[in-house]
Design a protein around this motif. Structure first.
Motif, PDB file in Angstrom:
ATOM      1  N   THR A 847      34.944 -46.768   8.721  1.00  0.00           N
ATOM      2  CA  THR A 847      33.988 -46.051   9.573  1.00  0.00           C
ATOM      3  C   THR A 847      32.606 -46.649   9.373  1.00  0.00           C
ATOM      4  OG1 THR A 847      33.606 -44.378   7.875  1.00  0.00           O
ATOM      5  CG2 THR A 847      35.269 -43.888   9.526  1.00  0.00           C
ATOM      6  N   VAL A 848      31.840 -46.632  10.446  1.00  0.00           N
ATOM      7  CA  VAL A 848      30.460 -47.117  10.419  1.00  0.00           C
ATOM      8  C   VAL A 848      29.592 -46.082  11.103  1.00  0.00           C
ATOM      9  CG1 VAL A 848      28.863 -48.888  11.205  1.00  0.00           C
ATOM     10  CG2 VAL A 848      31.132 -49.536  10.389  1.00  0.00           C
ATOM     11  N   MET A 849      28.488 -45.705  10.457  1.00  0.00           N
ATOM     12  CA  MET A 849      27.556 -44.714  10.988  1.00  0.00           C
ATOM     13  C   MET A 849      26.132 -45.200  10.751  1.00  0.00           C
ATOM     14  SD  MET A 849      29.789 -41.934   9.062  1.00  0.00           S
ATOM     15  CE  MET A 849      30.165 -43.311   8.001  1.00  0.00           C
ATOM     16  N   GLY A1126      36.303 -39.151   1.671  1.00  0.00           N
ATOM     17  CA  GLY A1126      36.537 -39.615   3.032  1.00  0.00           C
ATOM     18  C   GLY A1126      36.020 -38.694   4.111  1.00  0.00           C
ATOM     19  N   ASP A1127      35.605 -37.473   3.742  1.00  0.00           N
ATOM     20  CA  ASP A1127      35.086 -36.529   4.730  1.00  0.00           C
ATOM     21  C   ASP A1127      33.582 -36.333   4.622  1.00  0.00           C
ATOM     22  OD1 ASP A1127      37.580 -35.885   5.950  1.00  0.00           O
ATOM     23  OD2 ASP A1127      38.084 -34.677   4.195  1.00  0.00           O
ATOM     24  N   GLN A1183      31.995 -43.999  14.083  1.00  0.00           N
ATOM     25  CA  GLN A1183      32.823 -45.028  14.712  1.00  0.00           C
ATOM     26  C   GLN A1183      33.902 -45.447  13.708  1.00  0.00           C
ATOM     27  OE1 GLN A1183      30.711 -48.037  17.133  1.00  0.00           O
ATOM     28  NE2 GLN A1183      28.815 -47.142  16.319  1.00  0.00           N
ATOM     29  N   ARG A1184      35.159 -45.425  14.161  1.00  0.00           N
ATOM     30  CA  ARG A1184      36.267 -45.575  13.221  1.00  0.00           C
ATOM     31  C   ARG A1184      37.335 -46.502  13.779  1.00  0.00           C
ATOM     32  NH1 ARG A1184      39.483 -40.526  10.371  1.00  0.00           N
ATOM     33  NH2 ARG A1184      41.547 -41.451  10.261  1.00  0.00           N
ATOM     34  N   THR A1208      35.120 -47.378   3.727  1.00  0.00           N
ATOM     35  CA  THR A1208      36.550 -47.654   3.864  1.00  0.00           C
ATOM     36  C   THR A1208      37.303 -46.609   3.046  1.00  0.00           C
ATOM     37  OG1 THR A1208      36.240 -50.023   4.175  1.00  0.00           O
ATOM     38  CG2 THR A1208      38.398 -49.307   3.427  1.00  0.00           C
ATOM     39  N   VAL A1209      38.316 -46.028   3.662  1.00  0.00           N
ATOM     40  CA  VAL A1209      39.090 -44.962   3.033  1.00  0.00           C
ATOM     41  C   VAL A1209      40.545 -45.386   2.956  1.00  0.00           C
ATOM     42  CG1 VAL A1209      39.806 -42.552   3.167  1.00  0.00           C
ATOM     43  CG2 VAL A1209      37.521 -43.215   3.937  1.00  0.00           C
ATOM     44  N   LEU A1210      41.149 -45.204   1.806  1.00  0.00           N
ATOM     45  CA  LEU A1210      42.575 -45.439   1.611  1.00  0.00           C
ATOM     46  C   LEU A1210      43.191 -44.176   1.032  1.00  0.00           C
ATOM     47  CD1 LEU A1210      45.118 -47.238   1.510  1.00  0.00           C
ATOM     48  CD2 LEU A1210      44.390 -47.961  -0.789  1.00  0.00           C
TER      49      LEU A1210
END
Length: 1352
Positions: A847-849, A1126-1127, A1183-1184, A1208-1210
């Motif tokens: 995601t980019v913000m 991640g949230d 944006q994801r 980045t989320v895993l």
């Protein structure tokens, strides 16, 4: 029910209702029924309080049968004053008795008796009003309740009986009291002329008493006016003063209809519509009144013990507390009055006082009468007068006692404390938050409020209500108004709250037909790549699941269970029998009648899991499933095994069926060909019951089945065969995702389709129910008009991965200019799960913000993955919104959509937090369940509520009482607050040191006071600051305590605050690009406290001197961002709130605008490269892009102008839990020997670390799919373990118990039953997680499953 036992006094009924088809069960207990041995009951309807001189005494009693119905025409004997009369009850069971003369008691009794039954009687003692002149007044109380019109005054003429002695006129004073206030006062001149009293002579027990002249009796009419605030009970006081100074008075209580200050109405037009249809909501009330309008699903109210908390009854029950009751602060004191009177009468001053010790004798003064003072006293009025209001005669009794004994105290015992106390019913009702359609505040215009709405898709009744308030007119409450969302043909799904991937889930589809004719129905579950439809194996008869069926002789074999006749049921019912309320597994029921058995006897093919022999025998859950060679098979073990139930070869004479059947000793012995055999005589013998070869046309089954005359004639391969027709028909197979049935008029059917979810997350199930006239065969009697009906339903089910969840995040706050200059570097992230993970459980994304608060703003409802069941956790849905709102307002980035979202979360959080408010104004973790308020939580709530005043309505009285409670907290000699209540966070308790310092909590409260902006006296502030300045070992070793101190002193504008900040920086770890603080290595994990420490440090630096500390602040921001989940949240409530507050302040101070950047992200393991365009217009947008291959290496570049956040989320699941040294965990999951669906769980855990006790502990259970605990079991667990367990929260398939703390080395256990509600095949194990709430990494996890049960 016949009850012959004499000692049976009560019956209690418990019912369990199961919905046919879905298996949904609801259990409930009815009210306890009393077994009566009395045929008639007497209930007092009205009775005069006192017998007045020369006036009648009236009593009204209703006779009822044991079922509460009226006992009409019942002969009753009424006796009083030595006279008796035989009266009969009226049609309503009412009997009125009037006594005119002198009597001590009135007695009623039934004139019939029955063997084994108790007689019925009524007895009441008469108390006399005394007047030396034989003057009296008696208010005639009208029957029933007086009318009341909201917002208007009402007038009545009140009859008053009188007995006057030599007095023809009087100025009658009238006073009206209600709700503890005098509502009306007036004086009416009246003539006291003799007139007949309106008494029914047939109700008199004795003859009318003789009244000697000059005394006269009669009745006068007194006008009274009742304001709308005089309800529901009114005390009417009337009196006049005679020429000799005697006051003659009476008091009566009138019942008035319940009404409020103005009318409020809520209406629907139309009152019924189809889902998605238009409707108009109209609310009318006093102009400019503020109305709260709520519309909820009526079926959800079944779970609410008080579905209408703001009802007229509840409002007036609350107002009843203000009523002044008789005896409260009473002026009537018989002993003192009579003592004084007797002393004056005897002329003796030698009377011994009441409290003296008297040998041998003591005198008790009393009166058997009441007088004018008692009337005032009963009405709640306090009298100051020089008139004669006490006239009652007195008596005295003398008692002898031994030396030294004081004797009894005859004086009235003074009430202790408030006269009413606090009963259970006065406590704040527990508030239930159901699924709602509308929940908004409106200001009502003069023309009323009109809203055009569309009905939701639920088949149900919606209940709307308006509660309004006006600054001058008070309160108005509308009646509950319902609107029905209904269609005569619809479907519904019965699903468990969640399943795990790979499990086989029965999707039970209920189809309802309220039409007057049968329908051929086809139900289709839309195919999806998210799941696969599972078909049963062939049944024992070899029939194929895809076989075609018709409706004439057979129902589709997958139509499970019996049919439900809906005849006579209203389209939507308001109780448990409402099939339309079939959208919740705890509230769906229907009145069921079996359908005629013309087809049911062959319903459902054996391949259906619901068929008595359904499910292929190869299925391990099949009653005969599992290979019989399996020793666990019900018939397992080879039959040749001598221990086999049917073991030992049948040739063995000891075999139950042993001995050859040809053997005459065989139970079925004698060859069936033997003529003596019950089935003897060869079937070829024409005398055989089934004799004559089947080829013989006279054979009952004779005639070749291919013959057209065969009863089942025409071979099943014949196209005209009722049940077959050639399988080579144009539709030789039925799709696995379809079911068909003939659904009769006013009937319901349940069809089941098995699916296996293949993906994780929310999986949508789309069901189309269609009245399909193309289905072969005839449905119904024929001749009906073809009906075109369809219903499409979409519901989702949560699919989870098996095993234990793990998440890894990589975060970067990157600025294009710094990267271009080389002041910062773009890293490469190696995104890889552990080696041993659950297959296909890895999922990831980038995601980019363009804003530090963009991700939290997108995920406000799920910032932390923890429950919100107590007063502190709930604040996570409230406090962050304030800081985000402050930032957006300051930078002018607010939009209507964003504002609505933030305000919605704030209002919801505010209302929920009020549930944890205590009567003294403080707040505590578990509200009234705690022994006292919490200093820490009250401070947290105070600052949050105060800061939210700029955006939502906050009750100022709540803020004032919180502030006063905090300021009133005791301090020690150093000025430090002495903590009150529970502080579960050991960090605020002073860290892990043995001598827990009060400094951190004092700093926390001081911060709350300054941030709230509320007025607090300088003395209190000085005391708290002095505490922070006093020497403390804690601040020299603990960065967390020092950060709290620094921020508090900065807010207090203390001159030495900068020195404290510098000291804090000297304790920091500076890695060049990030700055953070390592906490003291003790026990457990400190991730949450590390983030909270950085947040307080950032707040202190930015508030103190943002320019000076800009570099350090940027490094702290890098660290805080790097710790994000991640949230967009962090580990627990406190660290998330503080971190977001610090980031919001940073963005607000260092906001530059003009963002225009391109972020390019690449992943090496796949052909992945994506350019994200980030500008001022979309900076708050998340944006994801999804990553699909792991492991992989993720790199990024930032070009342009401005700063962005890259994450980045895993996420993945692991089959084995990570061992923990903080907690032990033991799980015992067992079966119930008698009930297959009932299981039992025991969970035991202990805290193992050496620091004495844990923080607050969460015990979380994720159940095996299809299982859930009964709620009464959970209530029992909390009730029996109240010292440790404070609350439970059950949502979906997840249960959480809140434990105050665990003591080191002491095991704590909970045990409860669980019930299988849905039978899920291939079910994966459940999980128990025990964790420290403030350090969730300090946890232990284990899987559990229930052992297999034979014969179930």
């Amino acid at each position: 029910m016949l009850i012959g036992e004499c000692d049976v006094r009560f019956l209690k009924v418990r019912a369990t209702v199961e919905e046919d088809g879905t298996g949904t069960k609801i259990a409930g207990e009815g009210a306890t029924a009393k077994v009566t041995r009395q045929a008639i009951y007497f209930e007092t309807v009205y009775q005069d309080t006192y017998k007045k001189p020369n006036l009648p005494f009236t009593v009204k009693v209703r006779a009822t049968l044991p079922d509460q119905s009226s006992a009409a025409g019942l002969p009753i004997e009424v006796c009083s004053g030595g006279r008796c009369a035989n009266l009969k009850t009226a049609d309503d069971g009412l009997i009125t008795a009037v006594v005119s003369g002198s009597a001590n008691r009135i007695i009623m009794s039934t004139l019939n008796c029955r063997v084994g039954m108790k007689p019925t009687s009524f007895s009441s003692k008469l108390q006399y009003y005394y007047s030396p002149s034989n003057s009296s007044l008696l208010i005639y109380v009208p029957e029933g309740r007086l009318k009341c019109i909201p917002g208007q005054k009402t007038s009545y003429d009140l009859p008053v009986f009188f007995s006057a002695n030599n007095q023809e006129k009087a100025d009658l004073t009238v006073q009206i009291m209600s709700r503890g206030k005098v509502q009306m006062w007036a004086i009416h001149p009246v003539d006291l002329h003799p007139t007949p009293l309106p008494i029914d002579r047939s109700s008199m027990v004795d003859k009318p008493a003789y009244v000697p002249p000059p005394i006269v009796t009669g009745v006068v009419t007194v006008p009274i006016t009742l304001p709308p605030t005089a309800s529901p009970t009114v005390q009417v006081m009337v009196w006049y003063t005679r020429e000799d100074g005697e006051v003659v008075s009476d008091m009566a209580q009138l019942e008035v209809e319940k009404c409020l200050g103005f009318s409020a109405n809520l209406t629907w037009s139309p009152t019924q519509g189809e889902p998605g249809g238009a409707t108009t909501l109209t609310v009318t009330a006093e102009p400019d009144a503020v109305c709260s309008v709520g519309v909820v699903d009526k079926s959800t109210e079944l779970l609410n013990p008080d579905p209408d908390p703001v009802s007229l009854d509840n409002i007036f029950n609350y107002l009843d507390k203000f009523k002044i009751r008789p005896g409260v602060y009473s002026q009537v004191n018989d002993f003192r009055y009579c003592e004084k009177k007797m002393r004056a009468k005897k002329g003796s001053e030698a009377l011994v006082q009441d409290d003296d010790v008297r040998p041998f004798r003591s005198t008790y003064y009393y009166s058997d009468y009441v007088d004018a003072l008692k009337m005032f006293d009963d009405s709640g009025l306090y009298v100051l007068t020089d008139q004669i209001i006490e006239t009652r005669p007195c008596e005295e009794d003398t008692y002898n006692f031994p030396w030294g004994f004081k004797g009894p105290s005859w004086e009235r015992t003074k009430p202790k404390g408030h006269p009413f106390g606090t009963s259970e019913s006065d406590k704040e009702p527990r508030t239930h938050f159901p699924e709602t359609w509308l929940w908004e505040l409106f200001t009502v215009p003069p023309t009323g409020l009109v809203r055009q709405l569309r009905l939701p898709g639920t088949i149900t009744k919606w209940v709307g209500k308006a509660v309004c308030a006006h600054p001058e007119k008070g309160v108005g409450v509308s009646e509950r108004a319902t609107i029905t969302s209904f269609t005569p043909f619809f479907s519904d799904l019965t699903l468990p709250p969640s399943v795990k991937r790979g499990e086989v889930l029965p999707v039970k589809i209920s189809v309802f037909n309220y039409l007057d004719q049968p329908l051929p129905v086809r139900v289709t579950l839309k195919e999806s790549p998210d799941f696969e439809v599972v078909e049963d194996d062939l049944d024992a008869g070899g029939r194929s699941p895809e076989r075609k069926t018709t409706f004439e002789d057979d129902v589709d074999r997958d139509v499970a269970y019996k049919f439900v006749n809906l005849t006579g049921i209203e389209p939507l019912l308001s109780d448990l029998n409402d099939p339309a309320c079939n959208n919740d597994r705890e509230r769906r029921m229907a009145t069921e009648e079996p359908r005629p058995r013309r087809t049911v006897n062959r319903g459902r093919g054996r391949d259906n899991e619901n068929h008595p022999r359904g499910r292929g025998r190869e299925d391990e859950n099949h009653p005969r499933g599992r290979d019989r060679d399996d020793e666990n098979h019900p018939r397992g073990r080879e039959r040749e095994d001598e221990n086999h139930p049917r073991g030992r070869g049948w040739e063995d004479e000891n075999h139950p069926r042993g001995r050859s059947q040809e053997n005459e000793n065989h139970p079925r012995g004698r060859s069936q060909r033997n003529e003596n055999h019950p089935r003897g005589r060869g079937r070829e013998d024409e005398n055989h019951p089934r004799g004559r070869g089947w080829e013989d046309e006279n054979h009952p089954r004779g005639r070749d089945r291919d013959g057209e005359n065969h009863p089942r004639g025409r071979g099943q391969g014949n196209e005209n065969h009722p049940r077959r027709r050639d399988r080579d028909d144009e539709n030789p197979t039925r799709p696995k995702n379809q079911r068909t049935t003939c659904l009769g008029a006013k009937e319901k059917a349940v069809l089941t389709i098995l699916i296996r979810p293949l993906v994780l997350g929310d999986v949508n199930l789309t069901v189309l129910a269609l009245a399909d006239n193309t289905i072969p065969g005839q449905c119904g009697g024929g001749g009906e008009e073809r009906v075109e009906r369809s219903d499409t339903l979409i519901k989702s089910i949560s699919v989870e991965a098996e095993g234990f969840k793990r998440e890894i995040t990589w975060n970067k706050y990157a600025c294009a200019e710094e990267l271009a200059k080389g002041d910062d570097s773009a890293g490469v992230w190696h995104v890889a799960p552990e080696e041993e993970i659950v297959p296909d459980s890895a999922r990831g994304w980038v995601t980019v913000m363009g804003d530090l608060l963009a991700l939290p703003l997108q995920n406000l409802g799920s910032l932390i993955r923890m429950p919100y069941g107590c007063g502190e956790q709930n604040m996570i849905n409230f406090a962050p919104n304030i800081y985000i709102m402050q930032y957006l307002k300051a930078t002018r980035q607010e939009t209507p959509e964003t504002m609505e979202k933030l305000l919605g979360f704030m209002r919801m959080g505010y209302q929920r937090e009020l549930l944890f408010r205590r009567q003294d104004g403080s707040f505590s973790i578990f509200g009234s369940k705690d022994s006292s308020g919490s200093t820490w939580l009250t401070a947290f709530v105070l600052k949050s509520f105060a800061q939210a005043r700029n955006y939502i309505t906050i009750d100022e009285e709540i803020l004032r009482r919180m502030r006063n409670w905090l300021v009133g907290t005791a301090v020690d000699k150093r000025g430090c607050l002495q903590s009150v209540g529970v502080v579960f966070s050991k960090a605020l308790q002073g860290g892990l040191t043995s001598d827990k310092s009060r400094m951190p909590l004092t700093a926390y409260v001081l911060i709350a006071i300054y941030e709230s902006g509320l007025d607090v006296d300088n003395g209190t502030r000085s005391d708290l600051v002095q505490c922070l300045l006093s020497p403390s070992k804690l601040t020299k070793t603990d960065p967390y305590a020092l950060a709290l101190k620094a921020y508090a002193l900065v807010l207090a504008e203390y001159p030495g605050a900068e020195e404290v900040v510098q000291e804090l920086l000297r304790m920091a770890t500076d890695l060049g690009l990030i700055l953070f603080w390592k906490l003291e290595e003790a026990v457990g994990s400190h991730h949450a406290r590390t983030v909270e420490t950085a947040g307080y440090a950032l707040l202190a630096m930015v508030a103190l001197n943002p320019k000076k500390y800009a570099g350090e602040a940027k490094k702290i921001v890098q660290f805080v961002v790097s710790e994000r989940n991640g949230d967009g949240g962090y580990y627990s409530t406190q660290d998330t709130v503080v971190a977001l507050q610090a980031l919001a302040l940073y963005e607000q101070v260092f906001y530059e605008g003009s963002l225009d950047a391109v972020v390019t992200v690449t992943a090496t393991a796949e052909d992945f490269a994506h350019a994200f365009k980030v500008t001022e217009a979309n900076k708050l947008l998340q944006q994801r892009e999804t990553l699909r291959v792991f492991p992989t290496s993720v790199s990024y570049t930032v070009e342009g102008r401005g700063c962005v956040v890259i994450q980045t989320v895993l996420r993945y699941n692991v089959p084995e839990a990570i061992p923990s040294n903080a907690f032990s965990l033991r799980i015992n999951a067992t079966n119930n020997a008698k009930k297959c669906a009932l299981k039992h769980m025991e969970i035991c855990s202990a805290y193992l670390l050496p620091d004495g006790a844990s923080n607050m502990v969460g015990i979380e259970i994720r159940f095996v799919s299809g299982f859930a605990p009964p709620r009464d079991e959970l209530e029992r667990v909390v009730r029996e373990n109240g010292e440790v367990l404070k609350r439970y929260e059950f949502k979906g398939n997840r249960l959480t118990f809140y434990a105050s703390e665990f003591v080191t080395g002491k095991e704590f256990c909970v045990d409860f039953d669980v019930v299988r509600e849905v039978e899920v095949k291939d079910a994966k194990p459940g999980i128990v997680n025990v964790y420290d709430y403030y350090e969730p990494d300090v946890a232990v996890n284990k899987e559990f499953e229930f052992p297999p049960t034979e014969g179930c």
